[in-house]
Design an enzyme around this catalytic site. Structure first.
Site, PDB file in Angstrom:
ATOM      1  N   SER A  61      41.498   7.711  99.567  1.00 18.58           N
ATOM      2  CA  SER A  61      42.193   8.948  99.944  1.00 18.58           C
ATOM      3  C   SER A  61      43.688   8.821  99.748  1.00 18.58           C
ATOM      4  CB  SER A  61      41.974   9.242 101.439  1.00 18.58           C
ATOM      5  OG  SER A  61      40.631   9.401 101.731  1.00 18.58           O
ATOM      6  N   HIS A 110      38.364  10.922  93.107  1.00 18.12           N
ATOM      7  CA  HIS A 110      38.478  11.316  94.508  1.00 18.12           C
ATOM      8  C   HIS A 110      37.629  12.555  94.769  1.00 18.12           C
ATOM      9  CE1 HIS A 110      41.066  12.742  98.096  1.00 18.12           C
ATOM     10  NE2 HIS A 110      40.188  11.850  98.500  1.00 18.12           N
ATOM     11  N   GLU A 119      39.129  14.912  91.964  1.00 13.30           N
ATOM     12  CA  GLU A 119      40.420  14.597  91.357  1.00 13.30           C
ATOM     13  C   GLU A 119      40.222  13.335  90.522  1.00 13.30           C
ATOM     14  OE1 GLU A 119      43.728  16.162  94.543  1.00 13.30           O
ATOM     15  OE2 GLU A 119      42.640  14.359  95.090  1.00 13.30           O
ATOM     16  N   ASN A 143      45.319  15.627  99.197  1.00 12.46           N
ATOM     17  CA  ASN A 143      45.707  14.990 100.460  1.00 12.46           C
ATOM     18  C   ASN A 143      47.212  14.999 100.713  1.00 12.46           C
ATOM     19  OD1 ASN A 143      43.137  14.577 101.261  1.00 12.46           O
ATOM     20  ND2 ASN A 143      43.037  12.417 100.717  1.00 12.46           N
TER      21      ASN A 143
HETATM   22  N1  CAA Z   1      24.030  18.377 102.229  1.00 16.19           N
HETATM   23  C1  CAA Z   1      23.225  19.446 102.224  1.00 16.19           C
HETATM   24  N2  CAA Z   1      23.428  20.532 102.991  1.00 16.19           N
HETATM   25  C2  CAA Z   1      24.503  20.525 103.807  1.00 16.19           C
HETATM   26  C3  CAA Z   1      25.398  19.433 103.869  1.00 16.19           C
HETATM   27  C4  CAA Z   1      25.123  18.333 103.036  1.00 16.19           C
HETATM   28  N3  CAA Z   1      25.916  17.267 103.037  1.00 16.19           N
HETATM   29  N4  CAA Z   1      26.366  19.710 104.773  1.00 16.19           N
HETATM   30  C5  CAA Z   1      26.102  20.926 105.270  1.00 16.19           C
HETATM   31  N5  CAA Z   1      24.971  21.424 104.686  1.00 16.19           N
HETATM   32  C6  CAA Z   1      24.333  22.716 104.949  1.00 16.19           C
HETATM   33  C7  CAA Z   1      24.212  22.958 106.442  1.00 16.19           C
HETATM   34  O1  CAA Z   1      23.040  22.336 106.972  1.00 16.19           O
HETATM   35  C8  CAA Z   1      24.132  24.473 106.520  1.00 16.19           C
HETATM   36  O2  CAA Z   1      22.800  24.892 106.290  1.00 16.19           O
HETATM   37  P1  CAA Z   1      22.173  26.128 107.160  1.00 16.19           P
HETATM   38  O3  CAA Z   1      22.974  27.317 106.738  1.00 16.19           O
HETATM   39  O4  CAA Z   1      20.751  26.197 106.712  1.00 16.19           O
HETATM   40  O5  CAA Z   1      22.356  25.758 108.588  1.00 16.19           O
HETATM   41  C9  CAA Z   1      24.994  24.920 105.331  1.00 16.19           C
HETATM   42  O6  CAA Z   1      25.181  23.765 104.479  1.00 16.19           O
HETATM   43  C10 CAA Z   1      26.334  25.420 105.755  1.00 16.19           C
HETATM   44  O7  CAA Z   1      26.964  24.416 106.570  1.00 16.19           O
HETATM   45  P2  CAA Z   1      27.581  24.743 107.990  1.00 16.19           P
HETATM   46  O8  CAA Z   1      26.613  25.476 108.843  1.00 16.19           O
HETATM   47  O9  CAA Z   1      28.106  23.449 108.534  1.00 16.19           O
HETATM   48  O10 CAA Z   1      28.733  25.777 107.769  1.00 16.19           O
HETATM   49  P3  CAA Z   1      29.870  26.166 106.740  1.00 16.19           P
HETATM   50  O11 CAA Z   1      29.460  27.482 106.160  1.00 16.19           O
HETATM   51  O12 CAA Z   1      31.142  26.054 107.502  1.00 16.19           O
HETATM   52  O13 CAA Z   1      29.984  25.185 105.496  1.00 16.19           O
HETATM   53  C11 CAA Z   1      31.518  23.472 104.748  1.00 16.19           C
HETATM   54  C12 CAA Z   1      30.323  23.866 105.639  1.00 16.19           C
HETATM   55  C13 CAA Z   1      31.170  23.691 103.273  1.00 16.19           C
HETATM   56  C14 CAA Z   1      31.737  22.019 105.016  1.00 16.19           C
HETATM   57  C15 CAA Z   1      32.773  24.362 105.070  1.00 16.19           C
HETATM   58  O14 CAA Z   1      32.953  24.428 106.458  1.00 16.19           O
HETATM   59  C16 CAA Z   1      34.038  23.804 104.446  1.00 16.19           C
HETATM   60  O15 CAA Z   1      34.296  23.997 103.283  1.00 16.19           O
HETATM   61  N6  CAA Z   1      34.852  23.107 105.258  1.00 16.19           N
HETATM   62  C17 CAA Z   1      36.090  22.473 104.788  1.00 16.19           C
HETATM   63  C18 CAA Z   1      35.768  21.105 104.247  1.00 16.19           C
HETATM   64  C19 CAA Z   1      36.966  20.448 103.672  1.00 16.19           C
HETATM   65  O16 CAA Z   1      38.105  20.922 103.709  1.00 16.19           O
HETATM   66  N7  CAA Z   1      36.732  19.280 103.097  1.00 16.19           N
HETATM   67  C20 CAA Z   1      37.783  18.436 102.561  1.00 16.19           C
HETATM   68  C21 CAA Z   1      38.091  17.350 103.554  1.00 16.19           C
HETATM   69  S1  CAA Z   1      39.437  16.336 103.041  1.00 16.19           S
HETATM   70  C22 CAA Z   1      38.727  15.264 101.989  1.00 16.19           C
HETATM   71  O17 CAA Z   1      37.552  15.232 101.767  1.00 16.19           O
HETATM   72  C23 CAA Z   1      39.668  14.302 101.311  1.00 16.19           C
HETATM   73  C24 CAA Z   1      40.006  13.064 101.988  1.00 16.19           C
HETATM   74  O18 CAA Z   1      40.328  12.094 101.278  1.00 16.19           O
HETATM   75  C25 CAA Z   1      40.089  12.916 103.469  1.00 16.19           C
HETATM   76  P1  NAD Z   2      32.697   5.291 106.120  1.00 13.18           P
HETATM   77  O1  NAD Z   2      33.223   4.371 107.165  1.00 13.18           O
HETATM   78  O2  NAD Z   2      31.814   6.420 106.528  1.00 13.18           O
HETATM   79  O3  NAD Z   2      31.872   4.440 105.037  1.00 13.18           O
HETATM   80  C1  NAD Z   2      32.290   3.236 104.479  1.00 13.18           C
HETATM   81  C2  NAD Z   2      31.045   2.418 104.187  1.00 13.18           C
HETATM   82  O4  NAD Z   2      31.383   1.314 103.356  1.00 13.18           O
HETATM   83  C3  NAD Z   2      30.396   1.833 105.456  1.00 13.18           C
HETATM   84  O5  NAD Z   2      29.044   2.247 105.492  1.00 13.18           O
HETATM   85  C4  NAD Z   2      30.539   0.312 105.286  1.00 13.18           C
HETATM   86  O6  NAD Z   2      29.431  -0.404 105.774  1.00 13.18           O
HETATM   87  C5  NAD Z   2      30.628   0.202 103.778  1.00 13.18           C
HETATM   88  N1  NAD Z   2      31.341  -1.000 103.306  1.00 13.18           N
HETATM   89  C6  NAD Z   2      32.507  -1.532 103.795  1.00 13.18           C
HETATM   90  N2  NAD Z   2      32.852  -2.611 103.075  1.00 13.18           N
HETATM   91  C7  NAD Z   2      31.905  -2.777 102.111  1.00 13.18           C
HETATM   92  C8  NAD Z   2      31.724  -3.688 101.056  1.00 13.18           C
HETATM   93  N3  NAD Z   2      32.593  -4.664 100.839  1.00 13.18           N
HETATM   94  N4  NAD Z   2      30.629  -3.556 100.261  1.00 13.18           N
HETATM   95  C9  NAD Z   2      29.751  -2.551 100.476  1.00 13.18           C
HETATM   96  N5  NAD Z   2      29.876  -1.629 101.451  1.00 13.18           N
HETATM   97  C10 NAD Z   2      30.949  -1.733 102.257  1.00 13.18           C
HETATM   98  O7  NAD Z   2      33.962   5.812 105.320  1.00 13.18           O
HETATM   99  P2  NAD Z   2      34.095   7.117 104.390  1.00 13.18           P
HETATM  100  O8  NAD Z   2      34.596   8.245 105.207  1.00 13.18           O
HETATM  101  O9  NAD Z   2      32.855   7.260 103.586  1.00 13.18           O
HETATM  102  O10 NAD Z   2      35.311   6.670 103.440  1.00 13.18           O
HETATM  103  C11 NAD Z   2      35.112   5.834 102.326  1.00 13.18           C
HETATM  104  C12 NAD Z   2      36.282   5.993 101.374  1.00 13.18           C
HETATM  105  O11 NAD Z   2      36.353   7.358 100.916  1.00 13.18           O
HETATM  106  C13 NAD Z   2      37.644   5.672 101.994  1.00 13.18           C
HETATM  107  O12 NAD Z   2      38.456   5.101 101.023  1.00 13.18           O
HETATM  108  C14 NAD Z   2      38.159   7.068 102.389  1.00 13.18           C
HETATM  109  O13 NAD Z   2      39.552   7.133 102.499  1.00 13.18           O
HETATM  110  C15 NAD Z   2      37.641   7.893 101.212  1.00 13.18           C
HETATM  111  N6  NAD Z   2      37.477   9.312 101.489  1.00 13.18           N
HETATM  112  C16 NAD Z   2      37.069   9.730 102.732  1.00 13.18           C
HETATM  113  C17 NAD Z   2      36.899  11.098 102.946  1.00 13.18           C
HETATM  114  C18 NAD Z   2      36.449  11.611 104.284  1.00 13.18           C
HETATM  115  O14 NAD Z   2      36.519  12.818 104.531  1.00 13.18           O
HETATM  116  N7  NAD Z   2      35.973  10.771 105.191  1.00 13.18           N
HETATM  117  C19 NAD Z   2      37.097  12.021 101.907  1.00 13.18           C
HETATM  118  C20 NAD Z   2      37.489  11.538 100.636  1.00 13.18           C
HETATM  119  C21 NAD Z   2      37.693  10.172 100.443  1.00 13.18           C
END
Ligand code: CAA
Ligand code: NAD
Length: 297
Positions: free
Chosen positions: A127, A148, A160, A198
């Site tokens: 991330s 990503h 990405e 991010n």
């Molecule tokens: N696989 C299959 N189905 C899934 C699922 C998955 N992983 N996750 C959710 N669903 C299904 C749910 O079961 C639900 O089904 P029903 O309608 O039958 O109940 C349906 O998808 C809709 O889900 P929700 O009820 O939870 O409601 P929603 O309409 O809010 O949709 C969402 C969910 C798509 C996640 C939406 O809320 C959304 O877009 N949220 C924002 C997510 C976001 O911003 N993500 C980026 C995070 S940052 C990142 O990822 C980067 C990083 O590095 C940190």
């Molecule tokens: P998580 O803690 O859910 O999963 C990480 C997994 O990796 C764990 O199951 C752990 O057992 C396994 N693991 C750790 N070291 C290992 C190794 N050496 N070999 C094999 N498996 C190993 O974390 P996450 O949220 O899935 O995040 C994973 C990566 O994705 C991070 O770099 C995070 O920043 C990035 N990411 C996270 C998100 C998010 O929304 N959580 C979104 C985009 C990217």
């Protein structure tokens, strides 16, 4: 350069989703975890997710029951789980999705660099960390990209694709085509902190935490404000629970260490406290909200 065999390291929140979309996209996928119980948990989430997606396709009339059943069967048949790193040696692409810790990632890539065939492309789903540092550690910087994906991987439509100064054009194109084969729209970005999403999203999440910390508004009102006022699908505090408070903290700590003068990368006290208390968000059952499995309690 066509990617057919993919290794995914880590089968947690992100890794299990990457395994699934690569398998749905027709690749042979090997999922690597540290322990069998973590692997079993990830594979069982994939089973639930692919069946859910299949039933939705039938419900919406996009596939017949037979087509959906075949999609589930083919996807699951494309996946093999392992706890043995050596099983990744002949993959065309390896996507790393382990904990957000640079040392863990660089040491993993140093080992994979020695283990894998020379053609294998390496990608990190980090991330926040510099792709270039992992690329150097792998010993094959020209065959290294950032891939990503977004959470939940099965539903979010973006990937990405991050290139460093050393990434081969052919490698970048193969990685981007892999993202497209997984059903995602690919955008390209240089190796900058947080890439595109991010760099914009995490400071926004930070501001919502600081707002809660100051007592400016309640958690429900902060979330409702951004959902109803800006059309966000979920509010920033729900989103932080969704991402994982631990992952959010690791992202910010890494940035703060590298860019101490960047105000956007402030680490809210509330985040440190909650992680220390084991409140990691949806994954631990409690964060800003209580969770019952994947849904808010
Ligand atoms: N696989 C299959 N189905 C899934 C699922 C998955 N992983 N996750 C959710 N669903 C299904 C749910 O079961 C639900 O089904 P029903 O309608 O039958 O109940 C349906 O998808 C809709 O889900 P929700 O009820 O939870 O409601 P929603 O309409 O809010 O949709 C969402 C969910 C798509 C996640 C939406 O809320 C959304 O877009 N949220 C924002 C997510 C976001 O911003 N993500 C980026 C995070 S940052 C990142 O990822 C980067 C990083 O590095 C940190
Ligand atoms: P998580 O803690 O859910 O999963 C990480 C997994 O990796 C764990 O199951 C752990 O057992 C396994 N693991 C750790 N070291 C290992 C190794 N050496 N070999 C094999 N498996 C190993 O974390 P996450 O949220 O899935 O995040 C994973 C990566 O994705 C991070 O770099 C995070 O920043 C990035 N990411 C996270 C998100 C998010 O929304 N959580 C979104 C985009 C990217």
């Amino acid at each position: 350069m066509k990617i057919q065999k993919v290794g995914v390291v880590g089968c947690g929140l992100m890794g299990h989703g990457i395994v699934q979309i690569a398998a749905q996209g027709g690749c042979q996928v090997i999922a690597l975890e540290t322990e069998q119980s973590f692997l079993d948990k990830g594979l069982s989430r994939i089973d639930g997710s692919v069946k859910k997606l299949a039933s939705k396709l039938v419900e919406k009339g996009k596939q017949s029951e037979e087509q959906a059943a075949a999609m589930v069967e083919t996807t699951l048949a494309n996946i093999t789980g392992t706890t043995n790193r050596a099983d990744l040696a002949d993959c065309d692409l390896i996507v790393e999705a382990i904990v957000e810790n640079l040392e863990a990632k660089t040491s993993l890539f140093a080992e994979l660099g020695k283990l894998c065939k020379p053609e294998t492309i390496f990608a990190s789903n980090t991330s926040s960390f510099p792709i270039g540092e992992m690329a150097e550690a792998s010993g094959r910087p020209s065959r290294f990209v950032g891939l990503h994906f977004f959470n939940p991987v099965q539903l979010m439509r973006l990937v990405e694709v991050v290139r460093t100064e050393n990434t081969d054009e052919e490698v970048f194109n193969a990685a981007r085509d892999f993202g497209t084969a997984c059903g995602k729209t690919a955008v390209s970005c240089k190796d900058t902190p947080g890439f595109v999403v991010n760099r914009l999203l995490v400071p926004f999440m930070v501001q919502s935490l600081l707002m809660l910390e100051r007592g400016d508004a309640s958690r429900e009102d902060i979330d409702a404000a951004m959902q109803l006022g800006c059309g966000h699908p979920m509010g920033p505090l729900t989103l932080t629970d969704y991402v994982g408070l631990d992952t959010t903290l690791y992202i910010l700590q890494g940035w703060k260490e590298r860019y101490p003068d960047e105000a956007a990368f402030e680490v809210p006290k509330i985040l440190e406290t909650m992680v220390a208390e084991g409140k990691l968000g949806r994954k631990s059952g409690e964060g800003f909200y209580k969770w019952d499995g994947d849904k808010k309690a």
